[in-house]
Design an enzyme around this catalytic site. Structure first.
Site, PDB file in Angstrom:
ATOM      1  N   CYS A   1       0.799  -1.220   0.000  1.00 32.08           N
ATOM      2  CA  CYS A   1       0.000   0.000   0.000  1.00 32.08           C
ATOM      3  C   CYS A   1       0.831   1.268   0.000  1.00 32.08           C
ATOM      4  O   CYS A   1       0.283   2.376   0.017  1.00 32.08           O
ATOM      5  CB  CYS A   1      -0.969  -0.025   1.173  1.00 32.08           C
ATOM      6  SG  CYS A   1      -2.074  -1.463   1.101  1.00 32.08           S
TER       7      CYS A   1
ATOM      8  N   HIS B   1      -2.012   7.802   6.480  1.00 32.29           N
ATOM      9  CA  HIS B   1      -2.375   6.535   5.847  1.00 32.29           C
ATOM     10  C   HIS B   1      -3.744   6.099   6.353  1.00 32.29           C
ATOM     11  O   HIS B   1      -4.602   5.707   5.571  1.00 32.29           O
ATOM     12  CB  HIS B   1      -1.304   5.491   6.158  1.00 32.29           C
ATOM     13  CG  HIS B   1      -1.476   4.201   5.422  1.00 32.29           C
ATOM     14  ND1 HIS B   1      -1.578   4.143   4.045  1.00 32.29           N
ATOM     15  CD2 HIS B   1      -1.567   2.916   5.863  1.00 32.29           C
ATOM     16  CE1 HIS B   1      -1.719   2.876   3.668  1.00 32.29           C
ATOM     17  NE2 HIS B   1      -1.719   2.124   4.754  1.00 32.29           N
TER      18      HIS B   1
ATOM     19  N   GLU C   1       0.322   4.617  13.668  1.00 35.21           N
ATOM     20  CA  GLU C   1       0.571   5.858  12.942  1.00 35.21           C
ATOM     21  C   GLU C   1       0.387   7.060  13.846  1.00 35.21           C
ATOM     22  O   GLU C   1       1.158   8.028  13.778  1.00 35.21           O
ATOM     23  CB  GLU C   1      -0.334   5.973  11.708  1.00 35.21           C
ATOM     24  CG  GLU C   1       0.010   7.188  10.863  1.00 35.21           C
ATOM     25  CD  GLU C   1      -0.740   7.265   9.550  1.00 35.21           C
ATOM     26  OE1 GLU C   1      -0.351   8.101   8.701  1.00 35.21           O
ATOM     27  OE2 GLU C   1      -1.708   6.505   9.354  1.00 35.21           O
TER      28      GLU C   1
ATOM     29  N   LYS D   1      -9.426   8.048   3.648  1.00 39.20           N
ATOM     30  CA  LYS D   1      -9.963   6.702   3.396  1.00 39.20           C
ATOM     31  C   LYS D   1     -11.367   6.508   3.968  1.00 39.20           C
ATOM     32  O   LYS D   1     -12.047   5.542   3.611  1.00 39.20           O
ATOM     33  CB  LYS D   1      -9.009   5.636   3.933  1.00 39.20           C
ATOM     34  CG  LYS D   1      -7.717   5.509   3.130  1.00 39.20           C
ATOM     35  CD  LYS D   1      -6.850   4.358   3.629  1.00 39.20           C
ATOM     36  CE  LYS D   1      -5.596   4.200   2.785  1.00 39.20           C
ATOM     37  NZ  LYS D   1      -4.619   5.287   2.994  1.00 39.20           N
TER      38      LYS D   1
ATOM     39  N   HIS E   1      -9.956   1.875   0.940  1.00 42.65           N
ATOM     40  CA  HIS E   1      -8.522   1.675   0.766  1.00 42.65           C
ATOM     41  C   HIS E   1      -8.242   1.120  -0.628  1.00 42.65           C
ATOM     42  O   HIS E   1      -8.407  -0.074  -0.874  1.00 42.65           O
ATOM     43  CB  HIS E   1      -8.003   0.698   1.823  1.00 42.65           C
ATOM     44  CG  HIS E   1      -6.509   0.665   1.936  1.00 42.65           C
ATOM     45  ND1 HIS E   1      -5.667   1.269   1.014  1.00 42.65           N
ATOM     46  CD2 HIS E   1      -5.692   0.116   2.855  1.00 42.65           C
ATOM     47  CE1 HIS E   1      -4.420   1.075   1.371  1.00 42.65           C
ATOM     48  NE2 HIS E   1      -4.396   0.379   2.489  1.00 42.65           N
TER      49      HIS E   1
ATOM     50  N   PHE F   1       1.866  -3.711   3.919  1.00 40.19           N
ATOM     51  CA  PHE F   1       2.274  -5.047   4.329  1.00 40.19           C
ATOM     52  C   PHE F   1       3.730  -5.284   3.908  1.00 40.19           C
ATOM     53  O   PHE F   1       4.174  -4.813   2.853  1.00 40.19           O
ATOM     54  CB  PHE F   1       1.395  -6.098   3.665  1.00 40.19           C
ATOM     55  CG  PHE F   1       0.054  -6.308   4.343  1.00 40.19           C
ATOM     56  CD1 PHE F   1      -0.348  -5.532   5.413  1.00 40.19           C
ATOM     57  CD2 PHE F   1      -0.810  -7.292   3.887  1.00 40.19           C
ATOM     58  CE1 PHE F   1      -1.585  -5.736   6.027  1.00 40.19           C
ATOM     59  CE2 PHE F   1      -2.031  -7.509   4.490  1.00 40.19           C
ATOM     60  CZ  PHE F   1      -2.425  -6.729   5.561  1.00 40.19           C
TER      61      PHE F   1
END
Length: 407
Positions: A162, A302, A313, A331, A336, A395
């Site tokens: 991502c 994010h 985060e 988002k 996402h 990831f």
């Protein structure tokens, strides 16, 4: 010799918030969610997503090109056309050997691959389309954009989960700063809303299970968040050597002032529990821009709406900025969109600079008390911000941040 400045001269976006910059920005600023029931996911435990509404590439691409490209490539082509139009770049007057493409993606042509596997299992190998690999390969969107627009400099794909779209923009910026390119179409594209993706991420425990309330499912930083929502889209920025842009009197929307990347080296799906990699990444981008944390006026987070990622985060942002910077996750509106996420959020970051509007985080009605940063909720804030940092974490421990400043 001082490396050239790199500026954004054009933007193109396609997301569940709409096709085109104007439609997207209107919905992002209003904080209006897009998640809804998705017929393609009927019968699955999670049957909703953030799909681009009424997307039809045929008017722009024609029936032939639309028929031989996967949806993720179509999304990129539509976004790229808008970006080039807004940049006023005349490709016929551009040295094509110094113009290229760098795109990020996670899923590539996964929808094509899934459909063709069904054909193989149902009717045998002769039923598999001869276009399967040219449509399904993860590099093909970059390749098709290069062919479609006649860009001969470089056609590169980044695949860092991502963080892919953000890394693509950072790599493109570095190519221009190095002197290798004058112009790069940079960004990300993904169309991962498929039965296999939904089932797999549900099994992983990553998706929101709020099937009774899809519109409220993506709720970054909220106390009752329970996972992310699958999205799709494409974001393309036209990046140029500033001297090249000035010579042709191009619109200069923002500077790509800083880029940082790091690896957690921790776990395949979980972020470092103290956000060490995210901190290094943000600090590197700020330092690369020649700025201090106090110079950053906004963080486009994010902010996936998963419990652990939002907490980590938050810790990383707080360790650098305290509670002195406005934070948003878009988002809550778009879901996402994987490899497109960082590219779309880079576009929204530039729009924050050019419009002096910081969007709200959708669905944030009950803030998590463990979130200590200043998350914008409810309505947009109207504020001049000198610099914006946009974060993407993926990831495998991939982290990437970009800093944008006024041009």
């Amino acid at each position: 010799m001082t490396p050239p400045e790199v500026v954004v001269t054009g933007i193109g976006v396609v997301s569940a918030a709409g096709v085109g910059v104007d439609e997207n920005w209107k919905r992002i600023v209003s904080g209006e969610p897009t998640a809804d029931h998705d017929p393609e996911l009927d019968g699955l435990p999670v049957d909703f997503a953030c799909r681009v509404p009424d997307f039809n590439p045929v008017p722009l691409l024609g029936t032939r090109e639309a028929g031989r490209t996967d949806r993720y490539t179509q999304l990129a082509l539509v976004a790229a056309h808008e970006a080039l139009t807004s940049s006023r770049l005349r490709l016929e007057n551009t040295d094509s050997t110094r113009a290229g493409v760098v795109l990020g993606t996670v899923s590539g042509g996964s929808s094509t691959m899934e459909r063709q596997e069904e054909r193989l299992l149902l009717a045998g190998s002769s039923a598999v389309s001869v276009r399967t690999m040219p449509m399904g390969l993860v590099n093909m969107a970059a390749g098709v954009l290069s062919i479609h627009f006649g860009l001969q400099g470089i056609a590169l794909t980044t695949a860092t989960a991502c963080a892919s779209g953000t890394n693509a923009i950072g790599v493109a910026r570095d190519l221009i700063r190095s002197g290798a390119m004058d112009v790069v179409l940079a960004g990300g594209t993904d169309a991962p809303i498929t039965p296999l993706s939904s089932a797999a991420f549900h099994r992983l425990g990553a998706l929101s299970r709020r099937c009774h309330d899809p519109a409220g499912a993506s709720r970054p930083f909220s106390a009752d968040r329970d996972g992310f929502v699958l999205g799709e889209g494409a974001g393309i920025l036209v990046l140029e050597n500033e001297r090249h842009a000035r010579a042709r009197q191009a619109p200069r929307l923002a500077k790509v002032a800083g880029y940082g990347a790091s690896a957690d080296s921790h776990h395949v799906t979980r972020p470092h529990p103290e956000g060490a990699g995210a901190r290094r990444c943000m600090r590197a981008a700020i330092a690369d821009a020649g700025l201090a944390p106090a110079d950053i006026g906004h963080v486009n987070a994010h902010g996936t709406s998963t419990r652990l990622n939002d907490e980590v985060e938050n810790a990383a942002i707080a360790s650098i900025f305290g509670d002195q910077v406005a934070v948003t996750s878009t988002k809550g509106v778009t879901g996402h969109p994987f490899g497109a996420a960082g590219a779309l959020e880079a576009a929204y970051s530039v729009l924050t600079l050019t419009t002096s509007v910081i969007p709200p985080t959708a669905n944030l009605t009950e803030p998590d008390p463990r979130i200590t940063v200043d998350v914008v909720a409810g309505t947009a804030r109207h504020r001049n911000v000198g610099a914006v940092i946009s974060n993407s974490f993926g990831f495998g421990g991939h982290n990437a941040s970009l800093v944008f400043t006024a041009a």
